[in-house]
Write an enzyme that holds these catalytic residues in place. Sequence first.
Site, PDB file in Angstrom:
ATOM      1  N   GLU A 186       0.822  -1.315  -0.152  1.00 57.04           N
ATOM      2  CA  GLU A 186       0.226  -0.166  -0.127  1.00 57.04           C
ATOM      3  C   GLU A 186       0.680   1.257  -0.066  1.00 57.04           C
ATOM      4  O   GLU A 186       2.121   1.104   0.353  1.00 57.04           O
ATOM      5  CB  GLU A 186      -0.919  -0.021   1.166  1.00 57.04           C
ATOM      6  CG  GLU A 186      -1.999  -1.112   0.921  1.00 57.04           C
ATOM      7  CD  GLU A 186      -2.902  -0.946   2.194  1.00 57.04           C
ATOM      8  OE1 GLU A 186      -4.004  -0.502   1.994  1.00 57.04           O
ATOM      9  OE2 GLU A 186      -2.609  -1.166   3.270  1.00 57.04           O
ATOM     10  N   CYS A 211       3.635   8.105   1.480  1.00 55.75           N
ATOM     11  CA  CYS A 211       4.374   7.244   2.135  1.00 55.75           C
ATOM     12  C   CYS A 211       4.322   5.973   1.188  1.00 55.75           C
ATOM     13  O   CYS A 211       3.389   5.540   0.833  1.00 55.75           O
ATOM     14  CB  CYS A 211       3.408   7.124   3.405  1.00 55.75           C
ATOM     15  SG  CYS A 211       4.032   5.853   4.338  1.00 55.75           S
ATOM     16  N   CYS A 251       8.220  -7.874   5.684  1.00 54.09           N
ATOM     17  CA  CYS A 251       9.416  -7.622   6.133  1.00 54.09           C
ATOM     18  C   CYS A 251      10.200  -8.723   6.869  1.00 54.09           C
ATOM     19  O   CYS A 251       9.376  -9.527   7.602  1.00 54.09           O
ATOM     20  CB  CYS A 251       9.338  -6.544   6.941  1.00 54.09           C
ATOM     21  SG  CYS A 251      11.208  -5.691   7.642  1.00 54.09           S
ATOM     22  N   CYS A 290       9.844  -6.915  13.948  1.00 52.96           N
ATOM     23  CA  CYS A 290       9.607  -6.099  14.963  1.00 52.96           C
ATOM     24  C   CYS A 290       8.116  -6.517  15.800  1.00 52.96           C
ATOM     25  O   CYS A 290       7.178  -6.886  15.195  1.00 52.96           O
ATOM     26  CB  CYS A 290       9.790  -4.676  14.811  1.00 52.96           C
ATOM     27  SG  CYS A 290      11.105  -4.007  14.078  1.00 52.96           S
ATOM     28  N   CYS A 345       4.609  -4.715  15.159  1.00 53.60           N
ATOM     29  CA  CYS A 345       4.600  -4.305  13.502  1.00 53.60           C
ATOM     30  C   CYS A 345       3.716  -5.384  12.699  1.00 53.60           C
ATOM     31  O   CYS A 345       4.171  -6.540  12.650  1.00 53.60           O
ATOM     32  CB  CYS A 345       5.969  -3.865  12.834  1.00 53.60           C
ATOM     33  SG  CYS A 345       5.832  -3.673  11.142  1.00 53.60           S
ATOM     34  N   GLY A 384       7.877  -2.666   4.828  1.00 57.22           N
ATOM     35  CA  GLY A 384       9.073  -2.871   4.648  1.00 57.22           C
ATOM     36  C   GLY A 384      10.341  -2.302   5.101  1.00 57.22           C
ATOM     37  O   GLY A 384       9.922  -1.089   5.477  1.00 57.22           O
ATOM     38  N   GLU A 385      11.366  -2.690   5.191  1.00 60.75           N
ATOM     39  CA  GLU A 385      12.722  -2.122   5.620  1.00 60.75           C
ATOM     40  C   GLU A 385      13.667  -1.625   4.484  1.00 60.75           C
ATOM     41  O   GLU A 385      14.146  -2.431   3.726  1.00 60.75           O
ATOM     42  CB  GLU A 385      13.483  -3.018   6.514  1.00 60.75           C
ATOM     43  CG  GLU A 385      15.119  -2.552   6.742  1.00 60.75           C
ATOM     44  CD  GLU A 385      14.994  -0.852   7.341  1.00 60.75           C
ATOM     45  OE1 GLU A 385      14.336  -0.828   8.364  1.00 60.75           O
ATOM     46  OE2 GLU A 385      15.938  -0.316   6.726  1.00 60.75           O
ATOM     47  N   SER A 445      12.938   6.037   6.602  1.00 62.73           N
ATOM     48  CA  SER A 445      12.892   5.250   7.796  1.00 62.73           C
ATOM     49  C   SER A 445      13.619   4.032   7.932  1.00 62.73           C
ATOM     50  O   SER A 445      13.148   3.209   7.294  1.00 62.73           O
ATOM     51  CB  SER A 445      11.492   5.369   8.413  1.00 62.73           C
ATOM     52  OG  SER A 445      11.469   4.670   9.452  1.00 62.73           O
ATOM     53  N   SER A 481      14.068   4.025  13.926  1.00 61.92           N
ATOM     54  CA  SER A 481      13.123   3.766  14.576  1.00 61.92           C
ATOM     55  C   SER A 481      13.540   3.342  15.934  1.00 61.92           C
ATOM     56  O   SER A 481      14.323   2.205  15.936  1.00 61.92           O
ATOM     57  CB  SER A 481      12.173   2.487  13.970  1.00 61.92           C
ATOM     58  OG  SER A 481      11.536   3.041  12.864  1.00 61.92           O
ATOM     59  N   LEU A 482      13.688   4.230  16.815  1.00 59.76           N
ATOM     60  CA  LEU A 482      14.445   3.736  18.137  1.00 59.76           C
ATOM     61  C   LEU A 482      13.586   2.776  19.086  1.00 59.76           C
ATOM     62  O   LEU A 482      14.116   1.842  19.418  1.00 59.76           O
ATOM     63  CB  LEU A 482      14.777   5.109  18.877  1.00 59.76           C
ATOM     64  CG  LEU A 482      16.000   5.144  19.649  1.00 59.76           C
ATOM     65  CD1 LEU A 482      17.259   4.623  18.828  1.00 59.76           C
ATOM     66  CD2 LEU A 482      16.480   6.494  20.146  1.00 59.76           C
ATOM     67  N   HIS A 483      12.453   3.518  19.557  1.00 57.48           N
ATOM     68  CA  HIS A 483      11.607   2.615  20.228  1.00 57.48           C
ATOM     69  C   HIS A 483      11.874   2.159  21.584  1.00 57.48           C
ATOM     70  O   HIS A 483      11.088   1.772  22.426  1.00 57.48           O
ATOM     71  CB  HIS A 483      10.929   1.451  19.414  1.00 57.48           C
ATOM     72  CG  HIS A 483      10.277   1.723  18.046  1.00 57.48           C
ATOM     73  ND1 HIS A 483       9.681   2.918  17.868  1.00 57.48           N
ATOM     74  CD2 HIS A 483      10.373   1.027  16.925  1.00 57.48           C
ATOM     75  CE1 HIS A 483       9.465   2.691  16.544  1.00 57.48           C
ATOM     76  NE2 HIS A 483       9.928   1.812  15.822  1.00 57.48           N
ATOM     77  N   ASN A 501      -0.732   1.749  16.795  1.00 51.38           N
ATOM     78  CA  ASN A 501      -1.958   1.589  16.131  1.00 51.38           C
ATOM     79  C   ASN A 501      -2.084  -0.049  16.322  1.00 51.38           C
ATOM     80  O   ASN A 501      -1.370  -0.818  15.698  1.00 51.38           O
ATOM     81  CB  ASN A 501      -1.873   2.023  14.790  1.00 51.38           C
ATOM     82  CG  ASN A 501      -2.170   3.336  14.750  1.00 51.38           C
ATOM     83  OD1 ASN A 501      -3.150   4.150  15.144  1.00 51.38           O
ATOM     84  ND2 ASN A 501      -1.108   4.038  13.976  1.00 51.38           N
ATOM     85  N   CYS A 531      -0.557   4.788  10.537  1.00 47.33           N
ATOM     86  CA  CYS A 531       0.477   3.695  10.768  1.00 47.33           C
ATOM     87  C   CYS A 531       0.236   2.356  11.579  1.00 47.33           C
ATOM     88  O   CYS A 531      -0.461   2.541  12.450  1.00 47.33           O
ATOM     89  CB  CYS A 531       1.617   4.484  11.867  1.00 47.33           C
ATOM     90  SG  CYS A 531       2.187   6.070  11.164  1.00 47.33           S
TER      91      CYS A 531
HETATM   92  N1  SAH Z   1      10.985  -0.581   8.229  1.00 50.52           N
HETATM   93  C1  SAH Z   1      11.295   0.878   8.490  1.00 50.52           C
HETATM   94  C2  SAH Z   1      10.049   1.575   7.882  1.00 50.52           C
HETATM   95  C3  SAH Z   1       8.947   1.242   7.893  1.00 50.52           C
HETATM   96  S1  SAH Z   1       8.024   1.489   9.283  1.00 50.52           S
HETATM   97  C4  SAH Z   1      11.378   0.973   9.977  1.00 50.52           C
HETATM   98  O1  SAH Z   1      11.050   0.247  10.836  1.00 50.52           O
HETATM   99  O2  SAH Z   1      11.702   2.323  10.393  1.00 50.52           O
HETATM  100  C5  SAH Z   1       7.542   3.255   9.528  1.00 50.52           C
HETATM  101  C6  SAH Z   1       7.257   3.274  11.102  1.00 50.52           C
HETATM  102  O3  SAH Z   1       6.125   2.823  11.746  1.00 50.52           O
HETATM  103  C7  SAH Z   1       8.481   2.722  12.131  1.00 50.52           C
HETATM  104  O4  SAH Z   1       9.106   3.592  13.033  1.00 50.52           O
HETATM  105  C8  SAH Z   1       7.800   1.766  12.823  1.00 50.52           C
HETATM  106  O5  SAH Z   1       8.313   1.170  13.936  1.00 50.52           O
HETATM  107  C9  SAH Z   1       6.449   2.262  12.993  1.00 50.52           C
HETATM  108  N2  SAH Z   1       5.351   1.195  13.252  1.00 50.52           N
HETATM  109  C10 SAH Z   1       5.382  -0.078  12.690  1.00 50.52           C
HETATM  110  N3  SAH Z   1       4.070  -0.784  13.360  1.00 50.52           N
HETATM  111  C11 SAH Z   1       3.418   0.346  13.815  1.00 50.52           C
HETATM  112  C12 SAH Z   1       2.257   0.320  14.458  1.00 50.52           C
HETATM  113  N4  SAH Z   1       1.442  -0.953  14.623  1.00 50.52           N
HETATM  114  N5  SAH Z   1       1.653   1.406  15.037  1.00 50.52           N
HETATM  115  C13 SAH Z   1       2.508   2.408  15.013  1.00 50.52           C
HETATM  116  N6  SAH Z   1       3.556   2.540  14.462  1.00 50.52           N
HETATM  117  C14 SAH Z   1       4.125   1.424  13.822  1.00 50.52           C
HETATM  118 FE1  SF4 Z   2      10.112  -4.529   9.375  1.00 49.80          FE
HETATM  119 FE2  SF4 Z   2       9.929  -1.697  10.142  1.00 49.80          FE
HETATM  120 FE3  SF4 Z   2       7.893  -3.339  10.599  1.00 49.80          FE
HETATM  121 FE4  SF4 Z   2      10.227  -3.739  11.832  1.00 49.80          FE
HETATM  122  S1  SF4 Z   2       8.831  -1.898  11.875  1.00 49.80           S
HETATM  123  S2  SF4 Z   2       9.122  -5.324  10.937  1.00 49.80           S
HETATM  124  S3  SF4 Z   2      11.624  -3.085  10.229  1.00 49.80           S
HETATM  125  S4  SF4 Z   2       8.586  -2.789   8.501  1.00 49.80           S
END
Ligand code: SAH
Ligand code: SF4
Length: 378
Positions: free
Chosen positions: A90, A103, A110, A114, A117, A177-178, A209, A231-233, A308, A351
């Site tokens: 998408e 976006c 991916c 994570c 995700c 995806g990454e 990102s 993406s630190l988290h 989300n 997101c």
């Molecule tokens: N793979 C890359 C880019 C795509 S994700 C990355 O991980 O950075 C874009 C952002 O959305 C990242 O910061 C990711 O951690 C965040 N993200 C993933 N799943 C999410 C969710 N369920 N709710 C909010 N943010 C999320």
């Molecule tokens: Fe892949 Fe980014 Fe999702 Fe992590 S947050 S699984 S790197 S798409």
Amino acid sequence: MTNLLDLDATGLVNFLADLGEKPFRAKQVSRWLHQRLVGDFGAMTDLSKSLREKLAAAAQIRGPVVVSDTTAADGTRKWLLDVSGGNAVEMVYIPEDDRGTLCISSQAGCALDCAFCSTGKQGFNRNLATAEIVGQLWHANRALLADDVSADGAPMTAPWVEQGRAPITNVVMMGMGEPLANYDNVLSALTVFLDDNAYGLSRRRVTLSTSGLVPAMDRLRDDCPVALAVSLHAGNDALRDRLVPINRKYPLAQLLAASLRYLDRAPRDFVTFEYVMLDGINDSPLHARELAALVRDIPCKFNLIPWNPFPGAEFRTSPRARILAFQKALMDAGFVTTIRKTRGDDIDAACGQLAGRVQDRTKRRVRIHPASASPAVH
Ligand code: SAH
Ligand code: SF4
């Protein structure tokens, strides 16, 4: 058949050289493709008829196959694109007063898994080709211009992009995806986004990102340093190991060092750290203080993302008050900290909101995704 959307400037020069054409033809073709946004060779009127015929015999302009196209009440628009083999991705258009952001997805699925995700939960399917990445911007501009055109009756032949009239002014590689795990294709696509004979976006208007693929961050710094979001988290390795498993390979010290190195070349003088807000997991005032101490020497901004939900996930979104308190703690420590607005939630375009529900809907309505993992954008 070569898909011309697969070629960056160098690729186009080489392709035309094979057809016996001079390099300047590549610029002309690129402008037709990416600035006038044409979809067939017949429209390229300043090329000779014989060149147009040669092109038609050897190449195609093959944009994405759109499975669905939905606009939310707030103007956010989401396209589901078939990328064959039972996969879809998408892209999401986010209109704001002073810009239009797209976006973009870089992979179907991916591999980095994570914990929070939806894409990660679906596993890895395949890398998108350059044409499938560039095609997202090409298609979104065309689709949005087509709306304008019907409004004012002007034909779609103007060099929209060159005139600064492209609807998409900013690109964020934050979809499915990454991007740094699909390095070569993403790099080619980035060069097309920046190319003055294509979309001509400045490096600060293109943001990539990453979850922290350190060696690829260093490569990008040398090859094409667009704006960077990391993406630190989590503010410590034990927690980040759990949330972002790639941390076990490239722990925080390495990631932060790479972020600092990147800044030497970055178009902005700060890195954006994304931080997803997970109730009871990473959202306490203590976590905020730990985080502030960790990054105190790095010019950075924080973007807090309310998590989300998606079906089957084990997390909850932090309550609003907790997110605000976390923001305040970071601001008190001197960091500019924003909270990401949720856009397009009535069409599941926020997101991380899309995956599960899109998958269900896709199976029900279009039936192009037999048993497979499929679409998602964060
Ligand atoms: N793979 C890359 C880019 C795509 S994700 C990355 O991980 O950075 C874009 C952002 O959305 C990242 O910061 C990711 O951690 C965040 N993200 C993933 N799943 C999410 C969710 N369920 N709710 C909010 N943010 C999320
Ligand atoms: Fe892949 Fe980014 Fe999702 Fe992590 S947050 S699984 S790197 S798409």
